[in-house]
Enzyme design. Structure first.
Site, PDB file in Angstrom:
ATOM      1  CD  GLU A  23      30.691  41.397  36.376  1.00  0.00           C
ATOM      2  OE1 GLU A  23      31.905  41.233  36.264  1.00  0.00           O
ATOM      3  OE2 GLU A  23      30.150  42.063  37.273  1.00  0.00           O
ATOM      4  CE  LYS A  83      39.020  43.932  37.973  1.00  0.00           C
ATOM      5  NZ  LYS A  83      39.121  44.279  39.402  1.00  0.00           N
ATOM      6  CG  ASP A 140      32.700  48.884  37.022  1.00  0.00           C
ATOM      7  OD1 ASP A 140      33.419  48.504  36.083  1.00  0.00           O
ATOM      8  OD2 ASP A 140      32.387  48.160  37.986  1.00  0.00           O
ATOM      9  CE  LYS A 157      33.038  46.148  43.464  1.00  0.00           C
ATOM     10  NZ  LYS A 157      33.999  45.821  42.438  1.00  0.00           N
TER      11      LYS A 157
HETATM   12  N1  PSU Z   1      31.240  42.624  42.353  1.00  0.00           N
HETATM   13  C1  PSU Z   1      31.474  41.392  42.854  1.00  0.00           C
HETATM   14  N2  PSU Z   1      32.517  40.685  42.392  1.00  0.00           N
HETATM   15  C2  PSU Z   1      33.325  41.176  41.425  1.00  0.00           C
HETATM   16  C3  PSU Z   1      33.063  42.453  40.870  1.00  0.00           C
HETATM   17  C4  PSU Z   1      32.018  43.143  41.377  1.00  0.00           C
HETATM   18  O1  PSU Z   1      30.762  40.918  43.719  1.00  0.00           O
HETATM   19  O2  PSU Z   1      34.254  40.493  41.049  1.00  0.00           O
HETATM   20  C5  PSU Z   1      33.906  42.959  39.730  1.00  0.00           C
HETATM   21  C6  PSU Z   1      33.002  43.512  38.628  1.00  0.00           C
HETATM   22  O3  PSU Z   1      33.403  42.907  37.411  1.00  0.00           O
HETATM   23  C7  PSU Z   1      33.304  44.990  38.610  1.00  0.00           C
HETATM   24  C8  PSU Z   1      34.746  44.980  39.016  1.00  0.00           C
HETATM   25  O4  PSU Z   1      33.091  45.585  37.368  1.00  0.00           O
HETATM   26  O5  PSU Z   1      34.777  44.022  40.070  1.00  0.00           O
HETATM   27  C9  PSU Z   1      35.257  46.323  39.452  1.00  0.00           C
HETATM   28  O6  PSU Z   1      36.634  46.239  39.615  1.00  0.00           O
HETATM   29  P1  PSU Z   1      37.481  47.558  39.905  1.00  0.00           P
HETATM   30  O7  PSU Z   1      37.066  47.989  41.286  1.00  0.00           O
HETATM   31  O8  PSU Z   1      38.907  47.089  39.823  1.00  0.00           O
HETATM   32  O9  PSU Z   1      37.123  48.557  38.861  1.00  0.00           O
END
Ligand code: PSU
Ligand code: MN
Length: 303
Positions: A23, A83, A140, A157
């Site tokens: 990604e 993003k 995701d 995360k």
């Molecule tokens: N993990 C990381 N750094 C990031 C992300 C994940 O260490 O920047 C990003 C990935 O691209 C993931 C996104 O798909 O954060 C998820 O964002 P959200 O929680 O807004 O869906």
């Protein structure tokens, strides 16, 4: 929709050689702070190439959805971006955004269209703490369920609600495979204390499971790989830092897509920068594991 597939990626796919997608969000200004973002990109590309897989970096550039952005475009990839989760792709294309950095959800959607079966990231998004009132559940998860791609990550995360994230993956029928581990990794730490449904010990095993899943019309598979021991953070230290980071983000009133970048930045601060080398190491390790899985899939083609 028109999709640009990089020349190296197209050649590898045509010859049934291993390809692994990456990604772009983690390398953009939303992921790791410079210069760690550029180092992460180089280490992920190197790990894939050393593992015999062609890197297929995803992004939307000048409105063109691309699978296989070349390393020569790394400066742009590591620069300012918007993003883009999967639902933002139509706007990124239709409005010709200069650079839309793809999240996990957008990347697996593009992979499915390009025919790339394996994807490596840092950590997936998931169910956020406080989801009961915020309804903040990363796209995701829905994309993992829908698109037939193997995602390799170091778990979700750590500042998420990990038990709820596992529950949602079960509801969505996404197989979760622990790469040589029995517990869900907690991103910067090797374990969360939560059992993974199935442990796998080899890439061949993952390939067989994937073929079985896809043979039944299944969507994505999540392989969770713990960060290497020497680079891991201690879970208790991490938990304290996460609480500080979440409190800081809350004080700033951050919401929606801005939450993940804000908490990651606050986490780096709360660990005196220790979270950054760990983040690099886990991304590189995921690329290494993904290359092995892509290689095994090429050796076990679909019947
Ligand atoms: N993990 C990381 N750094 C990031 C992300 C994940 O260490 O920047 C990003 C990935 O691209 C993931 C996104 O798909 O954060 C998820 O964002 P959200 O929680 O807004 O869906
Ligand atoms: Mn969200």
């Amino acid at each position: 929709m028109s999709l640009r597939i990089g020349a190296d990626v197209a050649a590898a796919l045509a010859a049934h050689r291993p390809v692994v997608a990456l990604e772009s969000t983690i390398f953009s200004e939303f992921g790791l702070p410079a210069p760690a973002n550029r180092e992460a990109l180089d280490r992920c590309f190197d790990a894939l190439e050393h593992g015999g897989a062609t890197p297929a970096l995803t992004a939307v550039l000048d409105g063109v959805a691309t699978v296989g952005v070349p390393r020569s475009d790394a400066d742009a990839i590591c620069g300012p971006a918007r993003k883009a989760a999967v639902r933002d792709l139509p706007a990124a294309i239709g409005q010709a955004w200069p650079y839309a950095a793809t999240t996990v959800s957008a990347s697996v959607a593009l992979c499915a269209q390009a025919g790339v079966e394996v994807f490596a990231t840092g950590g997936i998004g998931g169910v956020h703490r406080g989801w009961e009132t915020s309804l903040d559940i990363s796209a995701d998860l829905g994309a993992l369920a829908k698109y037939p791609v193997i995602t390799v990550s170091a778990g979700a995360k750590v500042f998420l609600d990990l038990p709820a994230t596992l529950e949602q993956l079960e509801t969505d029928s996404v197989p979760v495979l622990g790469w040589q581990c029995d517990e869900l990794p907690a991103f910067h730490a090797r374990s969360s204390g939560l059992p993974v449904p199935h442990r796998v010990n080899s890439a061949a095993e993952v390939a067989r499971i994937a073929r079985a899943h896809w043979g039944m019309g299944g969507g994505g598979i999540l392989v969770v790989a713990p960060v290497p021991e020497e680079d891991a953070l201690d879970y208790d230290t991490l938990s304290i830092a996460v609480d500080q980071a979440l409190a800081a983000a809350k004080d700033e009133g951050v919401r929606g897509a801005a939450v993940t970048p804000a908490v990651l930045a606050a986490l780096a601060e709360a660990t005196d920068g220790d979270s950054i080398p760990t983040n690099l190491a886990l991304a590189e390790n995921n690329a290494r594991v993904a290359a092995m899985i892509a290689t095994a899939l090429c050796q076990a083609p679909a019947q």
